[in-house]
Design a protein around this motif. Structure first.
Motif, mmCIF file in Angstrom:
data_model
loop_
_atom_site.group_PDB
_atom_site.id
_atom_site.type_symbol
_atom_site.label_atom_id
_atom_site.label_comp_id
_atom_site.label_asym_id
_atom_site.label_seq_id
_atom_site.Cartn_x
_atom_site.Cartn_y
_atom_site.Cartn_z
ATOM 1 N N LEU A 11 0.812 -1.108 0.056
ATOM 2 C CA LEU A 11 0.018 0.056 -0.164
ATOM 3 C C LEU A 11 0.748 1.339 -0.048
ATOM 4 C CD1 LEU A 11 -2.911 -0.796 2.378
ATOM 5 C CD2 LEU A 11 -3.109 -0.290 -0.060
ATOM 6 N N LYS A 13 3.768 1.556 -1.321
ATOM 7 C CA LYS A 13 4.385 1.680 -2.864
ATOM 8 C C LYS A 13 3.195 2.016 -3.747
ATOM 9 C CE LYS A 13 7.745 -2.248 -2.108
ATOM 10 N NZ LYS A 13 8.204 -3.301 -2.615
ATOM 11 N N ALA A 14 2.088 1.909 -3.432
ATOM 12 C CA ALA A 14 0.910 2.466 -4.385
ATOM 13 C C ALA A 14 0.524 3.863 -4.462
ATOM 14 C CB ALA A 14 -0.454 1.674 -3.816
ATOM 15 N N CYS A 18 1.160 4.775 -10.307
ATOM 16 C CA CYS A 18 1.143 3.421 -10.501
ATOM 17 C C CYS A 18 -0.041 2.782 -11.249
ATOM 18 C CB CYS A 18 1.356 2.761 -9.227
ATOM 19 S SG CYS A 18 2.955 3.021 -8.284
ATOM 20 N N LEU A 20 -2.335 -0.733 -11.918
ATOM 21 C CA LEU A 20 -2.612 -2.202 -11.318
ATOM 22 C C LEU A 20 -4.120 -2.656 -11.586
ATOM 23 C CD1 LEU A 20 -3.173 -1.909 -7.456
ATOM 24 C CD2 LEU A 20 -3.487 0.034 -8.898
ATOM 25 N N ILE A 35 -3.599 5.006 -10.766
ATOM 26 C CA ILE A 35 -3.749 5.813 -9.464
ATOM 27 C C ILE A 35 -3.446 7.366 -9.817
ATOM 28 C CG2 ILE A 35 -3.115 6.101 -7.018
ATOM 29 C CD1 ILE A 35 -2.330 3.213 -6.787
ATOM 30 N N LYS A 38 -4.452 9.890 -3.613
ATOM 31 C CA LYS A 38 -4.739 8.886 -2.313
ATOM 32 C C LYS A 38 -5.107 9.750 -1.296
ATOM 33 C CE LYS A 38 -1.270 6.721 -0.651
ATOM 34 N NZ LYS A 38 0.007 5.558 -0.705
ATOM 35 N N PHE A 47 -8.162 5.528 -2.747
ATOM 36 C CA PHE A 47 -7.350 5.821 -3.868
ATOM 37 C C PHE A 47 -8.488 6.151 -5.144
ATOM 38 C CE2 PHE A 47 -5.180 2.463 -1.481
ATOM 39 C CZ PHE A 47 -4.021 3.141 -1.700
ATOM 40 N N SER A 64 -8.974 0.079 -0.587
ATOM 41 C CA SER A 64 -7.641 -0.844 -0.944
ATOM 42 C C SER A 64 -8.031 -2.344 -1.010
ATOM 43 C CB SER A 64 -6.730 -0.832 0.301
ATOM 44 O OG SER A 64 -7.304 -1.116 1.570
ATOM 45 N N LEU A 67 -8.197 -3.263 -4.650
ATOM 46 C CA LEU A 67 -6.850 -3.229 -5.565
ATOM 47 C C LEU A 67 -6.078 -4.399 -5.552
ATOM 48 C CD1 LEU A 67 -5.189 0.243 -3.943
ATOM 49 C CD2 LEU A 67 -6.924 -0.031 -5.963
ATOM 50 N N LEU A 69 -3.080 -5.553 -5.511
ATOM 51 C CA LEU A 69 -1.735 -5.132 -5.142
ATOM 52 C C LEU A 69 -0.755 -6.144 -5.752
ATOM 53 C CD1 LEU A 69 -2.414 -4.077 -1.865
ATOM 54 C CD2 LEU A 69 -2.061 -2.468 -3.787
ATOM 55 N N LEU A 72 0.929 -4.939 -9.119
ATOM 56 C CA LEU A 72 1.276 -3.376 -9.037
ATOM 57 C C LEU A 72 2.350 -3.052 -9.856
ATOM 58 C CD1 LEU A 72 0.403 -0.594 -7.706
ATOM 59 C CD2 LEU A 72 2.543 -1.171 -5.967
#
Length: 438
Positions: A11, A13-14, A18, A20, A35, A38, A47, A64, A67, A69, A72
């Protein structure tokens, strides 16, 4: 515990940029999304995502748990700007010029004076448009696409209520920031003034004298009327209309100088007044012969033939002006479908009518079709090619309308009930080259 730590790490890193897979709405589809932003909302991360292969009107805030992840993708690296861009064919449309510092200061002062009326926040007594802090330099006309700035890519209005309808916006519109935090923005359905509560709207309606758009009623047949509004004489209404339209138009930028534009508002009449269905705007002076700058049918009235009616009316005005017109580009996806449908139906009406009157040897030229319809030559040719009507035969181009096209046209004609009646249009074109008429 390890799974939770891994999810928390993903999360973090999101970040913006990005990509995904994201579960779309209540479906089982997981399209690729980017994204955009956020935030922390109600003690949980949310997001704002844009689904890559879908229209921006579907962009939304997601939690979240929607997503994926595990797939990603990090943000794509942007190529650095270089001065050698011209060599690659990517030069700006207008050459960059260095502006002297004193002139920059003067331009800034002039702009502030021009937009001075926009500095006050909206209240119950004001009819002027307020410029919220986050608007930047947005401009409601012009062919440029909206800025890709993060702020303008995020829908900022949750819901609007106008008359008996509540509408969920599709795109960003620079309403005052203090209103965008409200769950609903209330609009007067006749003057389009915006307020933050129903009680404020009731107080406004007790004082508002309008029961139709300001300006001249130039067309009426049955319950449908068109009003011509001058962007200079009715500035507050024009600006409010542009703010409303921007909620549902993505390919137009927004600015507050409405003086160079005319607005043609289509209404439906009942015992309570004339209710706005849609509108189109056009420049008073257009070097490119544009007969439409922006065009919009409000969501509650879409899929009812009103889009074609607006387009037909714009071309009827072009006929009165004695010239071929065409819409300003780019068109939205829905706008392009409506125009293609109108061009197809209009041209087939003429070709099928000639075929019935004069038989298969009926003669007509592209220029004659342009004169009869006021549709620009390029649009006529592209539509005929799209219909596969143009054929090369014995050294010349001929038009052939197949039986399938005739049958399809007959079906669509039976569905369409309302048409523009030129006899009900009471309007005289003005020569806007004379500045005194502005």
């Amino acid at each position: 515990m390890a799974v939770e730590l891994n999810e928390a790490s993903l999360l973090r890193k999101a970040i913006e940029g990005c990509r995904l897979p994201v579960r779309m709405g209540d479906t089982d589809e997981w399209p690729l999304a980017e994204i955009i932003s956020k935030r922390e909302h109600a003690a949980r991360k949310e997001f704002y995502v844009h689904y890559i292969d879908y229209n921006k009107r579907l962009d939304e805030w997601v939690t979240s748990d929607r997503l994926n992840l595990g797939k990603l993708q990090p943000p794509m690296k942007k190529e650095p700007k270089s001065l050698s861009g011209a060599a690659k064919g990517s030069r700006p449309s207008t050459p960059d010029r260095e502006i002297p510092v004193p002139l920059k200061k003067q331009m800034s002062q002039n702009r502030k004076r021009k937009l001075g009326m926009l500095d006050k926040a909206d209240d119950d007594s004001s009819q002027e448009v307020a410029a919220p802090p986050q608007t930047g330099s947005l401009r409601p006309h012009g062919g440029d696409k909206c800025s890709d700035d993060v702020v303008t890519r995020i829908k900022n209005v949750h819901m609007i209520e106008m008359g008996q309808y509540r509408m969920k916006p599709w795109y960003f519109s620079p309403y005052p920031i203090e209103l965008t935090t409200e769950p609903v923005i209330y609009l007067c359905e006749f003057c389009l003034k915006y307020v933050r509560s129903r009680k404020s709207l009731e107080r406004h309606r007790s004082k508002c004298t309008l029961f139709h758009p300001p300006g001249n009623e130039i067309y009426r047949k049955e319950s449908i009327s068109f009003f011509e509004i001058d962007g200079r004489k009715n500035k507050a209404f024009a600006q409010n209309l542009c703010l409303l339209a921007k909620l549902f138009l993505d390919h137009k930028t927004l600015y507050y100088d409405t003086d160079p534009f005319l607005f043609y508002v289509m209404t439906s009449q009942d015992s309570r007044g004339f209710h706005i269905v849609g509108y189109f705007s056009k420049e008073k002076e257009s070097t490119e012969d544009y007969n439409v700058a922006c065009i919009l049918v409000l969501p509650p009235f879409q899929r009812k033939g009103y889009g074609k009616l607006l387009i037909e009316f714009s071309y009827e005005l072009s006929k009165f002006e004695g010239k071929a017109g065409h819409p300003e580009k780019p068109l939205s996806d829905l706008g392009l479908l409506s125009y293609r449908s109108y061009w197809t139906q209009t041209l087939l009406e003429i070709l099928i009518g000639l075929k019935r009157e004069e038989g298969s040897q009926a003669m007509v030229t592209i220029n004659e079709l342009c004169e009869m319809t006021s549709i620009r030559k390029e649009d006529v040719v592209s539509t005929l090619q799209h219909l596969n009507v143009i054929h090369y035969y014995k050294g010349q181009y001929v038009l052939h309308v197949s039986d399938e096209l005739v049958e399809g046209h007959a079906k669509s004609t039976r569905k369409k009930k309302t048409r523009i009646d030129p006899k009900c249009l009471h309007w005289t074109p003005k020569d806007w080259t004379k500045r005194g008429k502005w």
